[in-house]
Design an enzyme around this catalytic site. Structure first.
Site, PDB file in Angstrom:
ATOM      1  N   GLY A 283      -0.374   4.390   0.238  1.00  0.00           N
ATOM      2  CA  GLY A 283      -1.197   5.512   0.694  1.00  0.00           C
ATOM      3  C   GLY A 283      -0.393   6.316   1.697  1.00  0.00           C
ATOM      4  O   GLY A 283       0.843   6.322   1.681  1.00  0.00           O
ATOM      5  N   PHE A 284      -1.093   6.963   2.620  1.00  0.00           N
ATOM      6  CA  PHE A 284      -0.406   7.847   3.567  1.00  0.00           C
ATOM      7  C   PHE A 284       0.567   7.080   4.457  1.00  0.00           C
ATOM      8  O   PHE A 284       1.689   7.528   4.683  1.00  0.00           O
ATOM      9  CB  PHE A 284      -1.438   8.581   4.427  1.00  0.00           C
ATOM     10  N   GLY A 285       0.159   5.900   4.958  1.00  0.00           N
ATOM     11  CA  GLY A 285       1.017   5.157   5.874  1.00  0.00           C
ATOM     12  C   GLY A 285       2.213   4.528   5.160  1.00  0.00           C
ATOM     13  O   GLY A 285       3.363   4.712   5.573  1.00  0.00           O
TER      14      GLY A 285
ATOM     15  N   VAL B  75      -2.593  -7.305  -3.891  1.00  0.00           N
ATOM     16  CA  VAL B  75      -2.381  -8.299  -2.831  1.00  0.00           C
ATOM     17  C   VAL B  75      -3.548  -9.284  -2.845  1.00  0.00           C
ATOM     18  O   VAL B  75      -4.709  -8.886  -2.805  1.00  0.00           O
ATOM     19  CB  VAL B  75      -2.299  -7.612  -1.449  1.00  0.00           C
TER      20      VAL B  75
ATOM     21  N   GLY C 164       0.824  -1.207   0.000  1.00  0.00           N
ATOM     22  CA  GLY C 164       0.000   0.000   0.000  1.00  0.00           C
ATOM     23  C   GLY C 164       0.861   1.261   0.000  1.00  0.00           C
ATOM     24  O   GLY C 164       1.722   1.430   0.857  1.00  0.00           O
TER      25      GLY C 164
ATOM     26  N   ASP D  11      -5.410   2.955   8.336  1.00  0.00           N
ATOM     27  CA  ASP D  11      -6.833   2.640   8.508  1.00  0.00           C
ATOM     28  C   ASP D  11      -7.101   1.163   8.778  1.00  0.00           C
ATOM     29  O   ASP D  11      -8.175   0.805   9.258  1.00  0.00           O
ATOM     30  CB  ASP D  11      -7.616   3.045   7.246  1.00  0.00           C
TER      31      ASP D  11
ATOM     32  N   GLU E 194     -18.423  17.950   3.631  1.00  0.00           N
ATOM     33  CA  GLU E 194     -17.696  18.598   2.530  1.00  0.00           C
ATOM     34  C   GLU E 194     -18.435  18.418   1.202  1.00  0.00           C
ATOM     35  O   GLU E 194     -18.569  19.362   0.418  1.00  0.00           O
ATOM     36  CB  GLU E 194     -16.267  18.032   2.455  1.00  0.00           C
TER      37      GLU E 194
HETATM   38  C1  LIG Z   1     -13.146  10.949   0.779  1.00  0.00           C
HETATM   39  C2  LIG Z   1     -12.167  10.920   1.918  1.00  0.00           C
HETATM   40  C3  LIG Z   1     -11.810  12.099   2.550  1.00  0.00           C
HETATM   41  C4  LIG Z   1     -10.894  12.091   3.600  1.00  0.00           C
HETATM   42  N1  LIG Z   1     -10.564  13.280   4.185  1.00  0.00           N
HETATM   43  C5  LIG Z   1      -9.614  13.295   5.137  1.00  0.00           C
HETATM   44  C6  LIG Z   1      -9.187  14.533   5.692  1.00  0.00           C
HETATM   45  O1  LIG Z   1      -9.684  15.597   5.343  1.00  0.00           O
HETATM   46  N2  LIG Z   1      -8.193  14.506   6.628  1.00  0.00           N
HETATM   47  C7  LIG Z   1      -7.612  13.332   7.024  1.00  0.00           C
HETATM   48  O2  LIG Z   1      -6.705  13.357   7.846  1.00  0.00           O
HETATM   49  N3  LIG Z   1      -8.018  12.151   6.531  1.00  0.00           N
HETATM   50  C8  LIG Z   1      -8.995  12.098   5.595  1.00  0.00           C
HETATM   51  N4  LIG Z   1      -9.405  10.909   5.082  1.00  0.00           N
HETATM   52  C9  LIG Z   1      -8.868   9.653   5.656  1.00  0.00           C
HETATM   53  C10 LIG Z   1      -7.468   9.368   5.132  1.00  0.00           C
HETATM   54  O3  LIG Z   1      -7.445   9.496   3.740  1.00  0.00           O
HETATM   55  C11 LIG Z   1      -7.074   7.961   5.574  1.00  0.00           C
HETATM   56  O4  LIG Z   1      -7.101   7.914   6.973  1.00  0.00           O
HETATM   57  C12 LIG Z   1      -5.685   7.610   5.068  1.00  0.00           C
HETATM   58  O5  LIG Z   1      -5.679   7.577   3.660  1.00  0.00           O
HETATM   59  C13 LIG Z   1      -5.267   6.246   5.616  1.00  0.00           C
HETATM   60  O6  LIG Z   1      -3.998   5.940   5.105  1.00  0.00           O
HETATM   61  P1  LIG Z   1      -3.613   4.422   4.817  1.00  0.00           P
HETATM   62  O7  LIG Z   1      -2.158   4.435   4.454  1.00  0.00           O
HETATM   63  O8  LIG Z   1      -4.052   3.554   5.923  1.00  0.00           O
HETATM   64  O9  LIG Z   1      -4.495   3.989   3.568  1.00  0.00           O
HETATM   65  P2  LIG Z   1      -4.666   4.666   2.144  1.00  0.00           P
HETATM   66  O10 LIG Z   1      -4.115   6.039   2.111  1.00  0.00           O
HETATM   67  O11 LIG Z   1      -6.080   4.464   1.772  1.00  0.00           O
HETATM   68  O12 LIG Z   1      -3.731   3.770   1.203  1.00  0.00           O
HETATM   69  C14 LIG Z   1      -4.004   2.422   0.933  1.00  0.00           C
HETATM   70  C15 LIG Z   1      -3.271   2.053  -0.349  1.00  0.00           C
HETATM   71  O13 LIG Z   1      -3.373   0.637  -0.521  1.00  0.00           O
HETATM   72  C16 LIG Z   1      -3.691   0.346  -1.873  1.00  0.00           C
HETATM   73  N5  LIG Z   1      -4.399  -0.937  -1.873  1.00  0.00           N
HETATM   74  C17 LIG Z   1      -5.572  -1.219  -1.286  1.00  0.00           C
HETATM   75  N6  LIG Z   1      -5.880  -2.521  -1.463  1.00  0.00           N
HETATM   76  C18 LIG Z   1      -4.880  -3.071  -2.176  1.00  0.00           C
HETATM   77  C19 LIG Z   1      -4.595  -4.387  -2.653  1.00  0.00           C
HETATM   78  N7  LIG Z   1      -5.417  -5.435  -2.406  1.00  0.00           N
HETATM   79  N8  LIG Z   1      -3.452  -4.586  -3.334  1.00  0.00           N
HETATM   80  C20 LIG Z   1      -2.588  -3.562  -3.568  1.00  0.00           C
HETATM   81  N9  LIG Z   1      -2.793  -2.296  -3.144  1.00  0.00           N
HETATM   82  C21 LIG Z   1      -3.928  -2.053  -2.453  1.00  0.00           C
HETATM   83  C22 LIG Z   1      -4.533   1.516  -2.326  1.00  0.00           C
HETATM   84  O14 LIG Z   1      -4.464   1.656  -3.735  1.00  0.00           O
HETATM   85  C23 LIG Z   1      -3.884   2.686  -1.581  1.00  0.00           C
HETATM   86  O15 LIG Z   1      -2.884   3.310  -2.351  1.00  0.00           O
HETATM   87  C24 LIG Z   1     -10.316  10.873   4.030  1.00  0.00           C
HETATM   88  C25 LIG Z   1     -10.666   9.681   3.389  1.00  0.00           C
HETATM   89  C26 LIG Z   1     -11.575   9.703   2.341  1.00  0.00           C
HETATM   90  C27 LIG Z   1     -11.939   8.417   1.642  1.00  0.00           C
END
Ligand SMILES: Cc1cc2nc3c(=O)[nH]c(=O)nc-3n(C[C@H](O)[C@H](O)[C@H](O)COP(=O)(O)OP(=O)(O)OC[C@H]3O[C@@H](n4cnc5c(N)ncnc54)[C@H](O)[C@@H]3O)c2cc1C
Length: 427
Positions: free
Chosen positions: A15-17, A81, A13, A302, A172
């Site tokens: 994403g942010f983490g 994955v 992943g 998340d 929003e």
């Molecule tokens: C519409 C919306 C608005 C938001 N607004 C805010 C805000 O204003 N402020 C704030 O702090 N937070 C906000 N959030 C929450 C924030 O975006 C999440 O808390 C954050 O993205 C979590 O980070 P993460 O690394 O856990 O997951 P994510 O950032 O979601 O990253 C997960 C990654 O894993 C990848 N992935 C998923 N499944 C698979 C798989 N099976 N195989 C390969 N890759 C995969 C995805 O493509 C993605 O790139 C918002 C979320 C959403 C949906």
């Protein structure tokens, strides 16, 4: 140590983490493979602006390879994955199988329909760029259809938007749709009056934005209503079908567009790990963020259930995911530098505050003991989102779009790309 003797870290992943882990880790001491099913890092906090025609998709996404192009020890794989062999220390992807010494799970979450997956077809959620573009296309198309309609009842249905869920995303979206109809589309149509469009925000709890103090919830509701959105709290959705929402008070709302912003659960792949999960599918991690019984596997963001000292869960927000990425990077770096000799610290979440924007010069924010709303909160929201948006080009592009929209009351991203109505998600 030669390069091939360096420990192998697989990060799932970007994403942010996951991305923060890669940026923070001293990559000279390990070989890192970062896997994502998309080729881009997505700035989800601005997704609603793509859905409401304020920004283009490219403004809030950045290719993962390009972000990490100056990190030679990090290999990026575009793959999905599929499963895990935790005992054998392997991850199964669609095209590859990867072995690891350390595994970092950062796959985020997905939209949850609280046991009603059938609602997804009629009420799309907002999680990916595809979701945002699909919603935008449906909304714009509904106004186009209303312009061709002669029946007032059909026009009203086409110009009604229901947003389910009064959290930050729902607020929003409702604010931005109300502005879109009342200020942006108003001058562009001749047979309909878009300022008569109804934007209805539904929330089951007694107030919107449950994570901010009641005074700020009330302020957010007032600011939304000033923009022309209707806010209905204390009402539960009982059923959703094509163009129709049934409420628990017996009322039915007919709306061409219903958007689901009510629930989030962890990535479904957590079920394949064979570890304890909560009802939202989040992994119950140990204090250091590792999986019970698997100290070499960590879950962040998340998909992890992390409890604070008072027993409340760390919220699913981007700063929490980033802080967890940094925390795990430090633990693994230390263990590589001092094998067997370091105690792992517990993760501590630093809550930097909560904010939600409602529209032009309208927002609410709580930072430490300070609560503010209106223009001050809105300006703070703009600055913080610009700072954290990844990529210099994107920062400039977004700043320009915001300035343009503020001055002209126009929104640039209003092209309907597909000739046919887009298929509902899941089809
Ligand atoms: C519409 C919306 C608005 C938001 N607004 C805010 C805000 O204003 N402020 C704030 O702090 N937070 C906000 N959030 C929450 C924030 O975006 C999440 O808390 C954050 O993205 C979590 O980070 P993460 O690394 O856990 O997951 P994510 O950032 O979601 O990253 C997960 C990654 O894993 C990848 N992935 C998923 N499944 C698979 C798989 N099976 N195989 C390969 N890759 C995969 C995805 O493509 C993605 O790139 C918002 C979320 C959403 C949906």
């Amino acid at each position: 140590m030669t390069d091939s003797e360096h420990p192998r870290i697989v990060v799932l992943g970007a994403g942010f983490g996951g991305l923060e882990f890669c940026k923070r880790f001293d990559e000279q001491t390990a070989r890192i493979t970062l896997v994502d099913r998309t080729n881009h890092h997505l700035f989800q906090p601005l997704l609603y602006q793509v859905a409401t025609a304020g920004l283009s998709a490219v403004d809030i996404a950045q290719p993962i390879r390009s972000i990490l192009s100056d990190r030679p020890n990090i290999t990026v794989l575009l793959d999905e994955v599929e499963g895990f062999d935790l005992a054998g220390k392997k991850v199964m992807l669609t095209k590859n199988t990867l072995s690891y010494d350390y595994l970092v799970l950062a796959l985020g979450g997905c939209t949850s329909y609280f046991g009603h997956p059938e609602w997804e077809a009629y009420a799309p959620g907002l999680k990916t760029l595809d979701d945002a573009m699909r919603i935008r296309s449906r909304i714009l198309r509904a106004f186009e259809q209303a312009e061709s309609e002669t029946s007032p009842a059909a026009q009203e249905r086409l110009m009604t938007i229901v947003v389910v869920g009064g959290g930050p995303t729902g607020v929003e979206l409702a604010g931005a749709f109300a502005e879109l109809a009342r200020h942006v589309l108003k001058a562009d149509f001749r047979r309909i009056d878009p300022s008569q469009a109804q934007v209805i925000l539904l929330e089951a709890a007694p107030r919107i934005l449950a994570r901010v103090p009641p005074t700020l919830s009330a302020s957010a509701q007032r600011q939304l209503e000033k923009l022309g959105a209707q806010v209905r709290t204390g009402v539960k959705v009982q059923n959703i079908t094509e163009g129709r929402v049934d409420l628990d008070n017996g009322e039915t709302i007919h709306a061409a567009n219903i958007i689901w912003a009510a629930g989030v659960s962890a990535s479904p792949v957590t079920k394949k790990l064979g570890v304890e999960l909560n009802r939202a599918g989040q992994i119950k991690v140990r204090a250091d963020l590792s999986l019970p019984g698997h100290p070499e596997v960590f879950a962040i963001g998340d998909m992890a259930l992390v409890l604070e000292k008072d027993g409340s869960p760390v919220p699913g927000v981007s700063p929490a995911a980033m802080q967890m990425g940094t925390h795990v990077a430090r633990i693994i770096e230390n263990e590589i530098a001092f094998p067997g000799g370091v105690e792992r610290p517990a993760f501590k979440y630093w809550d930097k505050g909560t904010m939600a924007t409602i529209g032009r010069s309208a927002a609410v924010a709580k930072v430490g003991r300070f609560e503010f709303s209106g223009v001050a909160a809105w300006l703070a929201w703009l600055v913080i989102h610009l700072i954290f948006l990844v990529g210099f080009r994107n920062k400039i592009a977004v700043l320009f779009q915001w300035f343009y929209s503020y001055v002209t009351y126009k929104r640039g991203a209003r092209i309907i790309a597909s000739p046919e109505a887009p298929a509902p998600p899941g089809k």
